[in-house]
Design a protein around this motif. Structure first.
Motif, PDB file in Angstrom:
ATOM      1  N   GLU A  55       0.754  -0.187  -4.223  1.00  0.00           N
ATOM      2  CA  GLU A  55       0.106   0.308  -2.690  1.00  0.00           C
ATOM      3  C   GLU A  55      -0.846  -0.562  -2.085  1.00  0.00           C
ATOM      4  O   GLU A  55      -0.970  -0.943  -1.020  1.00  0.00           O
ATOM      5  CB  GLU A  55      -0.782   1.471  -2.981  1.00  0.00           C
ATOM      6  CG  GLU A  55      -1.452   2.076  -1.695  1.00  0.00           C
ATOM      7  CD  GLU A  55      -2.254   3.471  -2.074  1.00  0.00           C
ATOM      8  OE1 GLU A  55      -3.060   3.850  -1.233  1.00  0.00           O
ATOM      9  OE2 GLU A  55      -2.117   4.337  -3.010  1.00  0.00           O
ATOM     10  N   LEU A  56      -1.915  -1.369  -3.240  1.00  0.00           N
ATOM     11  CA  LEU A  56      -2.648  -2.305  -2.611  1.00  0.00           C
ATOM     12  C   LEU A  56      -2.022  -3.637  -2.123  1.00  0.00           C
ATOM     13  O   LEU A  56      -2.449  -4.146  -1.103  1.00  0.00           O
ATOM     14  CB  LEU A  56      -3.479  -2.751  -3.763  1.00  0.00           C
ATOM     15  CG  LEU A  56      -4.621  -1.639  -4.101  1.00  0.00           C
ATOM     16  CD1 LEU A  56      -5.184  -2.181  -5.431  1.00  0.00           C
ATOM     17  CD2 LEU A  56      -5.517  -1.288  -3.068  1.00  0.00           C
ATOM     18  N   SER A  74       0.406  -3.821  -0.119  1.00  0.00           N
ATOM     19  CA  SER A  74       0.871  -3.559   1.337  1.00  0.00           C
ATOM     20  C   SER A  74      -0.364  -4.128   2.270  1.00  0.00           C
ATOM     21  O   SER A  74       0.122  -4.326   3.441  1.00  0.00           O
ATOM     22  CB  SER A  74       1.219  -2.101   1.627  1.00  0.00           C
ATOM     23  OG  SER A  74       0.126  -1.407   1.365  1.00  0.00           O
ATOM     24  N   TYR A  75      -1.614  -4.264   1.567  1.00  0.00           N
ATOM     25  CA  TYR A  75      -2.620  -4.837   2.449  1.00  0.00           C
ATOM     26  C   TYR A  75      -3.024  -6.159   2.431  1.00  0.00           C
ATOM     27  O   TYR A  75      -3.933  -6.570   3.068  1.00  0.00           O
ATOM     28  CB  TYR A  75      -3.995  -4.277   1.979  1.00  0.00           C
ATOM     29  CG  TYR A  75      -3.913  -2.545   2.249  1.00  0.00           C
ATOM     30  CD1 TYR A  75      -4.116  -2.149   3.579  1.00  0.00           C
ATOM     31  CD2 TYR A  75      -3.637  -1.687   0.974  1.00  0.00           C
ATOM     32  CE1 TYR A  75      -4.261  -0.873   3.784  1.00  0.00           C
ATOM     33  CE2 TYR A  75      -3.605  -0.329   1.483  1.00  0.00           C
ATOM     34  CZ  TYR A  75      -4.029   0.170   2.885  1.00  0.00           C
ATOM     35  OH  TYR A  75      -3.898   1.505   3.015  1.00  0.00           O
ATOM     36  N   VAL A  76      -2.205  -6.789   1.564  1.00  0.00           N
ATOM     37  CA  VAL A  76      -2.303  -8.257   1.414  1.00  0.00           C
ATOM     38  C   VAL A  76      -1.746  -9.063   2.669  1.00  0.00           C
ATOM     39  O   VAL A  76      -0.567  -9.007   2.869  1.00  0.00           O
ATOM     40  CB  VAL A  76      -1.592  -8.986   0.061  1.00  0.00           C
ATOM     41  CG1 VAL A  76      -1.631 -10.231  -0.133  1.00  0.00           C
ATOM     42  CG2 VAL A  76      -2.469  -8.143  -1.167  1.00  0.00           C
ATOM     43  N   PRO A  77      -2.560  -9.864   3.209  1.00  0.00           N
ATOM     44  CA  PRO A  77      -2.050 -10.853   4.331  1.00  0.00           C
ATOM     45  C   PRO A  77      -0.804 -11.688   3.953  1.00  0.00           C
ATOM     46  O   PRO A  77      -0.984 -12.060   2.564  1.00  0.00           O
ATOM     47  CB  PRO A  77      -3.043 -11.631   4.902  1.00  0.00           C
ATOM     48  CG  PRO A  77      -4.057 -11.775   3.599  1.00  0.00           C
ATOM     49  CD  PRO A  77      -3.666 -10.570   2.932  1.00  0.00           C
TER      50      PRO A  77
END
Length: 79
Positions: free
Chosen positions: A18-19, A21-24
């Motif tokens: 899930e995390l 998906s927030y990584v640029p």
């Protein structure tokens, strides 16, 4: 892919997908101020990273693994 050496209470290993998906898509260096098990570091496999933690023993283990991985593995096999 490498996986965390430690499992930490409150660690991110269970929510890494899930995390992620927030990584640029583009970044120059990954910084992890509270490394713990370093689940995100291992999942991301960044080219450049800075891992830190308040626990000097934990950081020492990561340094040993980074700098002397074959010796470290040989000692683990003995156990």
């Amino acid at each position: 892919m490498a996986s965390p050496i430690f499992q930490w209470i409150g660690g991110k290993q269970r929510i890494v997908s899930e995390l992620m998906s927030y990584v640029p898509e583009n970044y120059s260096c990954y910084h992890e101020p509270f490394a713990g098990g370093a689940a995100m570091f291992f999942a991301m496999e960044p080219e450049r990273a800075v891992l830190s933690d308040m626990n000097p023993y934990l950081i020492n283990v990561y340094r040993v693994v980074r700098d002397h991985s074959e010796d470290y593995y040989a000692e683990l096999v003995k156990l």
